[in-house]
Structures are given as C-alpha cells and as structure tokens.
Write a protein that holds these residues in place. Structure first.
Motif, PDB file in Angstrom:
ATOM      1  N   LYS A 212       0.651  -1.232  -0.387  1.00 18.39           N
ATOM      2  CA  LYS A 212      -0.315  -0.041  -0.068  1.00 18.39           C
ATOM      3  C   LYS A 212       0.870   1.445   0.363  1.00 18.39           C
ATOM      4  O   LYS A 212       0.650   2.491  -0.599  1.00 18.39           O
ATOM      5  N   ARG A 213       1.686   1.381   0.791  1.00 19.58           N
ATOM      6  CA  ARG A 213       3.100   2.088   0.890  1.00 19.58           C
ATOM      7  C   ARG A 213       3.285   2.756  -0.319  1.00 19.58           C
ATOM      8  O   ARG A 213       3.457   4.072  -0.781  1.00 19.58           O
ATOM      9  N   TYR A 214       4.064   1.461  -1.078  1.00 23.05           N
ATOM     10  CA  TYR A 214       4.794   1.742  -2.646  1.00 23.05           C
ATOM     11  C   TYR A 214       3.653   2.444  -3.508  1.00 23.05           C
ATOM     12  O   TYR A 214       3.874   3.338  -4.474  1.00 23.05           O
ATOM     13  N   LEU A 215       2.313   1.609  -3.234  1.00 23.42           N
ATOM     14  CA  LEU A 215       1.408   2.347  -4.680  1.00 23.42           C
ATOM     15  C   LEU A 215       0.889   3.557  -4.227  1.00 23.42           C
ATOM     16  O   LEU A 215       1.027   4.256  -5.043  1.00 23.42           O
ATOM     17  N   TRP A 216       0.751   4.004  -3.309  1.00 26.02           N
ATOM     18  CA  TRP A 216       0.495   5.482  -2.836  1.00 26.02           C
ATOM     19  C   TRP A 216       1.832   6.179  -3.209  1.00 26.02           C
ATOM     20  O   TRP A 216       1.447   8.302  -3.841  1.00 26.02           O
ATOM     21  N   HIS A 217       2.709   5.629  -3.123  1.00 24.67           N
ATOM     22  CA  HIS A 217       3.713   7.158  -3.719  1.00 24.67           C
ATOM     23  C   HIS A 217       4.050   6.660  -5.168  1.00 24.67           C
ATOM     24  O   HIS A 217       5.305   6.981  -5.388  1.00 24.67           O
ATOM     25  N   GLY A 218       3.273   6.087  -5.776  1.00 25.26           N
ATOM     26  CA  GLY A 218       3.061   5.709  -7.458  1.00 25.26           C
ATOM     27  C   GLY A 218       5.284   4.959  -7.648  1.00 25.26           C
ATOM     28  O   GLY A 218       4.901   4.332  -9.015  1.00 25.26           O
ATOM     29  N   ASN A 219       5.117   3.955  -6.944  1.00 25.56           N
ATOM     30  CA  ASN A 219       6.291   2.793  -7.291  1.00 25.56           C
ATOM     31  C   ASN A 219       5.511   1.321  -7.534  1.00 25.56           C
ATOM     32  O   ASN A 219       4.888   0.848  -6.706  1.00 25.56           O
ATOM     33  N   SER A 220       4.936   1.971  -8.890  1.00 24.12           N
ATOM     34  CA  SER A 220       4.058   0.395  -8.965  1.00 24.12           C
ATOM     35  C   SER A 220       5.139  -0.647  -9.054  1.00 24.12           C
ATOM     36  O   SER A 220       4.855  -1.841  -9.614  1.00 24.12           O
ATOM     37  N   ARG A 221       6.665  -0.619 -10.025  1.00 20.25           N
ATOM     38  CA  ARG A 221       7.207  -1.636  -9.954  1.00 20.25           C
ATOM     39  C   ARG A 221       7.233  -2.340  -8.715  1.00 20.25           C
ATOM     40  O   ARG A 221       7.395  -3.623  -8.658  1.00 20.25           O
ATOM     41  N   TYR A 270       0.226   9.214  -5.694  1.00 19.18           N
ATOM     42  CA  TYR A 270      -1.027   9.454  -5.005  1.00 19.18           C
ATOM     43  C   TYR A 270      -0.869  10.711  -3.945  1.00 19.18           C
ATOM     44  O   TYR A 270      -1.653  11.745  -3.998  1.00 19.18           O
ATOM     45  N   GLY A 271       0.623  10.069  -2.914  1.00 20.52           N
ATOM     46  CA  GLY A 271       0.454  10.581  -1.997  1.00 20.52           C
ATOM     47  C   GLY A 271       1.145  12.238  -2.517  1.00 20.52           C
ATOM     48  O   GLY A 271       0.465  13.537  -2.124  1.00 20.52           O
ATOM     49  N   GLU A 272       1.519  12.853  -3.789  1.00 19.65           N
ATOM     50  CA  GLU A 272       2.390  14.509  -4.422  1.00 19.65           C
ATOM     51  C   GLU A 272       0.312  14.967  -4.828  1.00 19.65           C
ATOM     52  O   GLU A 272       0.060  16.446  -4.745  1.00 19.65           O
ATOM     53  N   ARG A 273      -0.299  13.754  -5.147  1.00 26.96           N
ATOM     54  CA  ARG A 273      -1.206  14.686  -5.915  1.00 26.96           C
ATOM     55  C   ARG A 273      -1.977  15.003  -4.682  1.00 26.96           C
ATOM     56  O   ARG A 273      -2.595  16.110  -4.353  1.00 26.96           O
ATOM     57  N   TYR A 274      -2.055  14.338  -3.606  1.00 25.40           N
ATOM     58  CA  TYR A 274      -2.780  14.705  -2.348  1.00 25.40           C
ATOM     59  C   TYR A 274      -2.491  15.703  -2.004  1.00 25.40           C
ATOM     60  O   TYR A 274      -3.010  17.024  -1.239  1.00 25.40           O
ATOM     61  N   ASN A 276      -0.943  18.341  -3.037  1.00 20.80           N
ATOM     62  CA  ASN A 276      -1.589  19.460  -4.056  1.00 20.80           C
ATOM     63  C   ASN A 276      -3.109  19.479  -4.517  1.00 20.80           C
ATOM     64  O   ASN A 276      -2.994  19.886  -5.486  1.00 20.80           O
ATOM     65  N   ASP A 277      -3.564  19.342  -3.653  1.00 20.74           N
ATOM     66  CA  ASP A 277      -4.811  19.196  -3.610  1.00 20.74           C
ATOM     67  C   ASP A 277      -5.905  18.140  -5.381  1.00 20.74           C
ATOM     68  O   ASP A 277      -6.746  19.302  -5.313  1.00 20.74           O
ATOM     69  N   GLU A 278      -4.844  18.141  -5.840  1.00 23.63           N
ATOM     70  CA  GLU A 278      -5.625  16.638  -6.951  1.00 23.63           C
ATOM     71  C   GLU A 278      -6.231  16.147  -6.770  1.00 23.63           C
ATOM     72  O   GLU A 278      -6.452  14.931  -5.406  1.00 23.63           O
ATOM     73  N   ARG A 279      -7.297  15.448  -6.929  1.00 28.09           N
ATOM     74  CA  ARG A 279      -8.221  13.958  -7.558  1.00 28.09           C
ATOM     75  C   ARG A 279      -7.290  13.116  -7.884  1.00 28.09           C
ATOM     76  O   ARG A 279      -6.465  13.366  -7.833  1.00 28.09           O
TER      77      ARG A 279
END
Length: 350
Positions: A212-221, A270-274, A276-279
């Motif tokens: 979950k942490r990796y996904l939150w930070h966009g690390n799909s690999r 996702y963390g960065e988008r969150y 930056n107030d992005e959906r």
C-alpha cells in the motif's frame, strides 16, 4: 403519436419518468393535469424512448480517435478555463431477457473547473457509439484540445478503452478508492489467517502495508514485485495451513497482482497529488452511480430491464439530473423557451 402531443407534456412526461417509475409518472400527471384517462405507463415509456431516440439520432458517427489535428494547431487555441476531471465507473441492473443475470451500465461524471458538472450514462452491451457519446459530452462542457483532462477509472478494460485517445493532454489514473477497496479485502483475509498461523498472518499483513505504501507513492514496480512475492508466499502455505479461506486468499492476491500489472502505467504518485489538492479517487462517481442507477433502476430489487429500455432512460435521466433536459427541449421546440417550468404545466394542460 408523440408528434401530436404538446411539447410541454412531452417534457413533463420525460422529466418525471426519468426520476420515478412510469406508473407514478402517470399518477402525478393525472393529479396536476386534466389529461386523457387512457394515458398509461406504457405510453409514457414509449414517449420517453422517442425523445431518447431523437437524442441518439443527433450523435455523430463513431470513431476510434477524435484528435485529428496537429500539435501546432493546439498551441494556437485560446487558453482553456482549467483542468477537467472525468470519473467513470460502472454498476449492474437485472436483465429482463435472462432474469437470473445482470448487465453492465457505465456512469460518468465530468467536473470542469469553471462550468457545471454533468452526468453520462450508457449500457455497454447496447451502445454502438460510446466514444462519440463521451466526446460530445466533453465538448458540451467546452473541451479544447489543449486542455488538461484527468480520467479516473477502476482500471477495467471497457472503461479504459472508452477514455483512450479522447484528448491530447489527457492523463489516465487508476482510482485510489478501487485500490484500497481490494487491499481491504486482502487485509480481512490476512486477519483470518492470523487465527490459524499467527506468524504467516502477521508477515503477510506487514507485506500488504508495504504494498500500500509503495502504491501511495506511485512505485508500481515495487508494489508489483511484493504482490507477486505475496502470492508465492501464500502458495507455499497451501499444504500445511488449516485456514479454510486460504485458497480464496491466494486467488485474490494473484488477481490483485494481475490488476496492478495491467494498470501499472496508470498509477501516479497519489501522495503528491493529494498534497497538491488534486483528485485521486472517484468518490464523486460512486455517489453518481448511486444517483443515476440505484435510485431509479435497482432500488426495488425485482425491477428488471431490457438493455434498450435502460439505455434510453439513461439518456433522459442524466440530462434531468444535471439540469440540461429543459435546454434540449427548448432547442427542439423553440416555443418552450417562452415558458418556465411552472407555466409549462399550464401549457401541457391546454
């Protein structure tokens, strides 16, 4: 024939029938208008379908790609009003033909920065122009080819293909809600495993948090690597563990790993988008699915629908909900523009 009926009455029939059942619409009309007693639910349904068919006839031809100009032309366009966010999700209704099965409905909601929100609805197995429908829907909200568009979807092939090649500056993101929903299910399996094999259950729960942490930070690999490692870990437990849901847990983890692999390109930070107030999630579409489908199509579980009937109703219902149905009728019947919703009732009775 619908052509012999006052436009005001057609408008009221279409509007009310998109909100409540056809039978209730007849009762409402009889309460407020001195209408013909022969009016019945089937007649109201037929009139609504004819209005929806008129909308369908105005759709242009389907195309795989609607971007037919070059980047140099896009730069010459005026600056767009802002980013447009489009969420697309689905639901199911009971099938009239095969009464033990269901068919899918796609629901979308678009949120331009400086314009009103709009709904979109279609029956996947009936609609022959889904991409054209979405394109004209976005153009009605002022879409420009130099505009940033963010599509949030559940990652399904049908939804992803619908939004593909829709705008040059479009981004396609996997909805965080659907990721966490799947991880929550896996977490429940892990809690059950703890009661049968505490060490394995706690180890797998930690790995789920890592994924979950990796996904939150966009690390799909990294998330894909640990998802596959988790699947291997569970597979190795199958012979010795007494947990009755282990096989289902193993299959669910394997399906999750496949889900992440197929959608790796659509996993942002996702963390960065969150921050930056992005959906990052389609919670607004989840509510739209409830508004568009559940409150009219499935609230009474015994209601069953034909694909055509559901699709036609969707075209009217979505326009009623986002407030554009009246304007559409005024385009067809210019005399309606002289009346508001209150005087239209009087005109329908004339």
């Amino acid at each position: 024939m619908a052509s012999h009926i006052a436009p005001e009455l057609l408008y009221l029939e279409s509007k009310w029938a998109s909100l409540v059942s056809y039978g209730m619409t007849v009762d409402l009309l009889r309460d407020v208008l001195p209408i013909d007693t022969r009016l019945n639910p089937k007649t109201v349904r037929n009139h609504l379908h004819r209005m929806a068919e008129r909308l369908e006839s105005e759709l242009g031809d389907e195309r795989p790609n609607f971007v037919d100009s070059c980047p140099r032309d896009w730069k010459a366009l005026p600056l767009p009003e802002g980013e447009m966010v489009v969420g697309i999700d689905g639901g199911y209704v009971r099938d009239w033909t095969d009464r033990k099965s269901h068919f899918g409905i796609l629901v979308g909601k678009s949120l331009p920065q400086d314009r009103s929100d709009r709904y979109l609805g279609l029956v996947q197995s009936f609609d022959t122009k889904p991409k054209r429908r979405l394109w004209e829907h976005l153009c009605s909200q002022g879409l420009q080819l130099n505009q940033a568009v963010t599509f949030l979807t559940d990652g399904g092939d049908d939804v992803r293909n619908l939004a593909a090649e829709m705008a040059p500056y479009a981004e396609h993101h996997l909805d965080w809600f659907h990721i966490t929903m799947r991880l929550t299910v896996l977490g429940q399996y892990a809690k059950g495993l703890v009661h049968h094999d505490q060490e394995a259950g706690e180890r797998i729960a930690r790995n789920l948090l890592r994924i979950k942490r990796y996904l939150w930070h966009g690390n799909s690999r990294a998330s894909l690597f640990w998802s596959q490692d988790l699947a291997d870990d569970l597979y190795g437990l199958e012979e010795d563990c007494s947990y009755p849901n282990l096989k289902a847990f193993t299959q669910a983890v394997a399906e999750f790993a496949t889900y992440i692999e197929h959608n790796a390109h659509a996993i942002p930070n996702y963390g960065e988008r969150y921050r930056n107030d992005e959906r990052i999630a389609t919670s607004f579409v989840e509510s739209a699915v409830n508004v568009v489908i559940a409150k009219r199509f499935t609230k009474k579980q015994q209601i069953q629908w034909s694909r055509r009937g559901a699709h036609m109703l969707l075209q009217i219902r979505t326009r009623t909900l986002d407030g554009t149905l009246r304007g559409q009728f005024e385009t067809w019947y210019p005399g309606l523009s002289a009346n508001d919703d209150q005087t239209s009732t009087q005109a329908a009775a004339a």
